[in-house]
Write an enzyme that holds these catalytic residues in place. Structure first.
Site, PDB file in Angstrom:
ATOM      1  NE  ARG A  64      -6.865   4.431   5.899  1.00 55.57           N
ATOM      2  CZ  ARG A  64      -5.952   4.858   6.761  1.00 55.57           C
ATOM      3  NH1 ARG A  64      -6.259   4.998   8.021  1.00 55.57           N
ATOM      4  NH2 ARG A  64      -4.749   5.170   6.367  1.00 55.57           N
ATOM      5  NE  ARG A  93       0.761  10.744  10.030  1.00 51.82           N
ATOM      6  CZ  ARG A  93       0.437   9.660   9.354  1.00 51.82           C
ATOM      7  NH1 ARG A  93      -0.705   9.079   9.569  1.00 51.82           N
ATOM      8  NH2 ARG A  93       1.254   9.167   8.463  1.00 51.82           N
ATOM      9  N   PRO A  94       2.715  16.836  11.137  1.00 54.29           N
ATOM     10  CG  PRO A  94       4.741  17.679  11.946  1.00 54.29           C
ATOM     11  CD  PRO A  94       3.734  16.577  12.164  1.00 54.29           C
ATOM     12  NE  ARG A 115       0.275  12.529   7.284  1.00 56.92           N
ATOM     13  CZ  ARG A 115       0.750  13.740   7.418  1.00 56.92           C
ATOM     14  NH1 ARG A 115       0.053  14.666   8.010  1.00 56.92           N
ATOM     15  NH2 ARG A 115       1.953  14.052   6.978  1.00 56.92           N
ATOM     16  CG  ASP A 118       3.116   1.736   9.531  1.00 54.31           C
ATOM     17  OD1 ASP A 118       2.739   2.585  10.349  1.00 54.31           O
ATOM     18  OD2 ASP A 118       3.234   1.978   8.309  1.00 54.31           O
ATOM     19  CB  CYS A 166      -4.783  10.916  11.557  1.00 53.74           C
ATOM     20  SG  CYS A 166      -3.142  10.266  11.712  1.00 53.74           S
ATOM     21  CE  LYS A 226      -1.693   1.772   3.967  1.00 51.88           C
ATOM     22  NZ  LYS A 226      -1.469   3.226   4.160  1.00 51.88           N
ATOM     23  CG  ASN A 227       2.499   2.737   3.559  1.00 47.81           C
ATOM     24  OD1 ASN A 227       1.312   3.015   3.370  1.00 47.81           O
ATOM     25  ND2 ASN A 227       3.034   2.642   4.760  1.00 47.81           N
ATOM     26  CG  ASP A 258       7.854  20.518   9.668  1.00 53.10           C
ATOM     27  OD1 ASP A 258       7.086  19.546   9.820  1.00 53.10           O
ATOM     28  OD2 ASP A 258       8.997  20.547  10.137  1.00 53.10           O
ATOM     29  CG  LEU A 259      10.412  17.513   7.752  1.00 53.70           C
ATOM     30  CD1 LEU A 259      10.576  16.061   8.194  1.00 53.70           C
ATOM     31  CD2 LEU A 259      11.748  18.256   7.893  1.00 53.70           C
TER      32      LEU A 259
HETATM   33  C1  UD1 Z   1       4.496   6.990   6.228  1.00 53.02           C
HETATM   34  C2  UD1 Z   1       3.566   5.811   6.099  1.00 53.02           C
HETATM   35  C3  UD1 Z   1       2.990   5.421   7.460  1.00 53.02           C
HETATM   36  C4  UD1 Z   1       4.114   5.202   8.459  1.00 53.02           C
HETATM   37  C5  UD1 Z   1       5.059   6.400   8.487  1.00 53.02           C
HETATM   38  C6  UD1 Z   1       6.283   6.164   9.347  1.00 53.02           C
HETATM   39  C7  UD1 Z   1       2.616   6.068   3.889  1.00 53.02           C
HETATM   40  C8  UD1 Z   1       1.410   6.318   3.066  1.00 53.02           C
HETATM   41  N1  UD1 Z   1       2.476   6.166   5.200  1.00 53.02           N
HETATM   42  O1  UD1 Z   1       3.719   8.100   6.666  1.00 53.02           O
HETATM   43  O2  UD1 Z   1       2.249   4.208   7.293  1.00 53.02           O
HETATM   44  O3  UD1 Z   1       3.557   5.019   9.747  1.00 53.02           O
HETATM   45  O4  UD1 Z   1       5.530   6.696   7.161  1.00 53.02           O
HETATM   46  O5  UD1 Z   1       6.976   5.043   8.928  1.00 53.02           O
HETATM   47  O6  UD1 Z   1       3.663   5.739   3.377  1.00 53.02           O
HETATM   48  N2  UD1 Z   1       7.111  14.664  10.340  1.00 53.02           N
HETATM   49  C9  UD1 Z   1       7.461  15.983  10.579  1.00 53.02           C
HETATM   50  N3  UD1 Z   1       7.317  16.883   9.553  1.00 53.02           N
HETATM   51  C10 UD1 Z   1       6.888  16.513   8.307  1.00 53.02           C
HETATM   52  C11 UD1 Z   1       6.540  15.173   8.086  1.00 53.02           C
HETATM   53  C12 UD1 Z   1       6.677  14.264   9.126  1.00 53.02           C
HETATM   54  O7  UD1 Z   1       7.849  16.350  11.680  1.00 53.02           O
HETATM   55  O8  UD1 Z   1       6.786  17.382   7.434  1.00 53.02           O
HETATM   56  C13 UD1 Z   1       7.240  13.686  11.440  1.00 53.02           C
HETATM   57  C14 UD1 Z   1       5.953  12.924  11.737  1.00 53.02           C
HETATM   58  O9  UD1 Z   1       5.108  13.642  12.623  1.00 53.02           O
HETATM   59  C15 UD1 Z   1       6.487  11.657  12.350  1.00 53.02           C
HETATM   60  C16 UD1 Z   1       7.780  11.418  11.559  1.00 53.02           C
HETATM   61  O10 UD1 Z   1       8.130  12.695  11.007  1.00 53.02           O
HETATM   62  O11 UD1 Z   1       6.820  11.868  13.707  1.00 53.02           O
HETATM   63  C17 UD1 Z   1       7.657  10.414  10.475  1.00 53.02           C
HETATM   64  O12 UD1 Z   1       6.535  10.708   9.664  1.00 53.02           O
HETATM   65  P1  UD1 Z   1       6.526  10.416   8.101  1.00 53.02           P
HETATM   66  O13 UD1 Z   1       7.660   9.508   7.751  1.00 53.02           O
HETATM   67  O14 UD1 Z   1       6.428  11.685   7.348  1.00 53.02           O
HETATM   68  O15 UD1 Z   1       5.148   9.635   7.929  1.00 53.02           O
HETATM   69  P2  UD1 Z   1       4.340   9.583   6.591  1.00 53.02           P
HETATM   70  O16 UD1 Z   1       5.277   9.663   5.453  1.00 53.02           O
HETATM   71  O17 UD1 Z   1       3.200  10.519   6.651  1.00 53.02           O
END
Ligand code: UD1
Length: 420
Positions: free
Chosen positions: A399, A121-122, A92, A307, A116, A22-23, A124-125
């Site tokens: 999902r 889940r920001p 998301r 996960d 969620c 899925k991911n 910013d990156l």
């Molecule tokens: C993806 C996976 C999700 C998995 C997660 C972590 C998909 C569709 N989803 O979610 O199943 O649980 O990776 O392995 O692939 N963060 C920031 N700023 C940002 C983005 C993220 O601070 O801009 C933080 C998040 O809050 C979290 C960490 O970085 O603490 C990792 O999140 P991230 O790897 O971005 O998760 P997703 O890519 O959304």
């Protein structure tokens, strides 16, 4: 809405086939926006989340159809740069259309996905990355509005407070494929899904190196073309079935799994006394009489995946002692504690950790699924619990787990679906 009813304690045997990831599928689907040519995808799992992404791509202007098990994505002429709230808020993962739309069209307006149950889940990156490539970004009325005639390659550090971001890396990597010159992503996510995406982009004519490691180098190209690509197996679904086999003390065969992507899980299982026999595509778990307690902390890949945290917690309820689980990726991802306790587990939360007193017999009860992986943990617990477990809000399960009830029934589980 559906609920699932499980009569626990049935022996599980036979074999189960793991579906496509899925991911990996979600960003790969988003990447099809980078070309006007036709893309064929194989091994796409038929899930609520992949369907949501297909609907979003159709709303943006793609023509998409299934031909048996192949998904064919075609151009319908014009692509819209606007991904609206209704679509993005349900999933998301939709945020990963931002990079492709921006680099292909010169502009993108993508709704902020919101939080969620597993945390804030920001994004910013994601924004930092596209700004580094020269985009002008505004946040207005709940939307990320980004503009750049042509993105310019740059060196960008994508580490955040909780480590790298998987979809952040995906977004910037996709944006960089059509940028001018070279982009270097430092502190890139190393998850296999990023490797899958990069391999797919390279099949489309992108020039990406270093995927799977923390430094990805992308040479921008003028245009990407069509491709025919097979999505890799879902390591999280695979890991879930490995943990289920360990928990149910069953040695059913798990097929089409890439166990080399589950090293952290394998390491922990060896410590808890569960032996796993694996070859390239198949895994069998040897039933263990005693499951020892073992504490874990989740980390980005190749660390123990967040996960699989809930499913591992379900296993630890059966261990003969106390274990502690900490989630550094999503520190608040503990909604399943209360529901597992309803099934007879003894788990408490102390600041950032879950403390599990194992060895208490689980017994069936009505429970409510809070998120995708928590649902899987409840199904696992229900399958070994004494008596009847009723799981409400199973749409979370749909999902991310393709045909989960059919797969479990084929293994001998007593599980049925009813309308609530
Ligand atoms: C993806 C996976 C999700 C998995 C997660 C972590 C998909 C569709 N989803 O979610 O199943 O649980 O990776 O392995 O692939 N963060 C920031 N700023 C940002 C983005 C993220 O601070 O801009 C933080 C998040 O809050 C979290 C960490 O970085 O603490 C990792 O999140 P991230 O790897 O971005 O998760 P997703 O890519 O959304």
């Amino acid at each position: 809405m559906d609920k699932i009813i499980i009569e626990g304690g049935k022996p599980l045997k036979g074999e189960v086939k793991i579906s496509g990831s899925k991911n990996a599928t979600l960003p790969v689907l988003a990447a099809t926006l980078l070309t006007d040519e036709t893309i064929i995808l194989r091994n796409v799992p038929k899930l609520v989340d992949t369907n949501t992404m297909i609907k979003l791509l159709k709303a943006l202007g793609k023509d998409i159809e299934w031909d048996k098990d192949k998904l064919i994505i075609m151009s319908s002429g014009k692509i819209s740069p606007v991904a609206d709230y209704k679509m993005v808020s349900t999933m998301r993962g939709s945020i990963c259309v931002l990079g492709p739309l921006l680099t292909k069209l010169g502009e993108a307006k993508v709704s902020l996905p919101g939080g969620c149950v597993i945390g804030v889940r920001p994004v910013d990156l994601h924004i930092k990355g596209i700004e580094a490539l020269g985009a002008k970004v505004d946040i207005e009325a709940g939307y990320i509005s980004a503009k750049a005639k042509r993105l310019k390659g740059a060196r960008v550090y994508l580490g955040g407070a909780s480590g790298p971001s998987v979809l952040g890396t995906a977004n910037i990597m996709m944006a960089a494929t059509l940028a001018d010159g070279e982009t270097i992503i430092e502190c890139a996510a190393c998850e296999p899904e990023i490797e899958d995406l990069a391999n797919f982009l390279n099949e489309m004519g992108a020039r990406i190196k270093g995927q799977g490691g923390p430094r990805i180098v992308i040479q921008g190209v003028k245009k990407l073309h069509g491709a025919d690509y097979k999505i890799s197996p879902d390591r999280i679904e695979g890991g879930t079935f490995v943990l289920l086999a360990a928990m149910a003390r069953s040695n059913f065969l798990i097929r089409d799994i890439d166990y080399s992507q589950l090293m952290a899980l394998d390491d922990v299982l060896a410590k808890v006394g569960v032996q796993v026999e694996a070859d390239k595509h198949c895994v069998r778990v040897k039933p263990a009489r005693i499951i020892k307690p073992m504490s874990i902390t989740t980390y980005p890949y190749p660390g123990f995946p967040t996960d699989l945290q809930a499913q591992y917690m379900a296993l630890m309820t059966m261990a003969n002692g106390v274990s502690v689980i900490r989630d550094t990726v999503f520190p608040d991802r503990f909604m399943h504690i209360a529901e597992l306790n309803r099934l007879g587990a003894h788990i408490r939360r102390e600041s950032g950790s879950a403390i599990i007193e194992g060895g208490k017999e689980l017994s069936g009860a009505p429970v409510t699924a809070s998120d995708l992986r928590a649902s899987a943990a409840l199904v696992m617990a229900g399958l070994v619990a004494k008596g009847k477990t009723e799981i409400r809000r199973v749409y979370h399960l749909d999902r991310g787990y393709e045909n989960i009830d059919k797969k479990l029934i084929a293994l001998g589980a007593s599980i049925r679906r009813e309308k609530e």
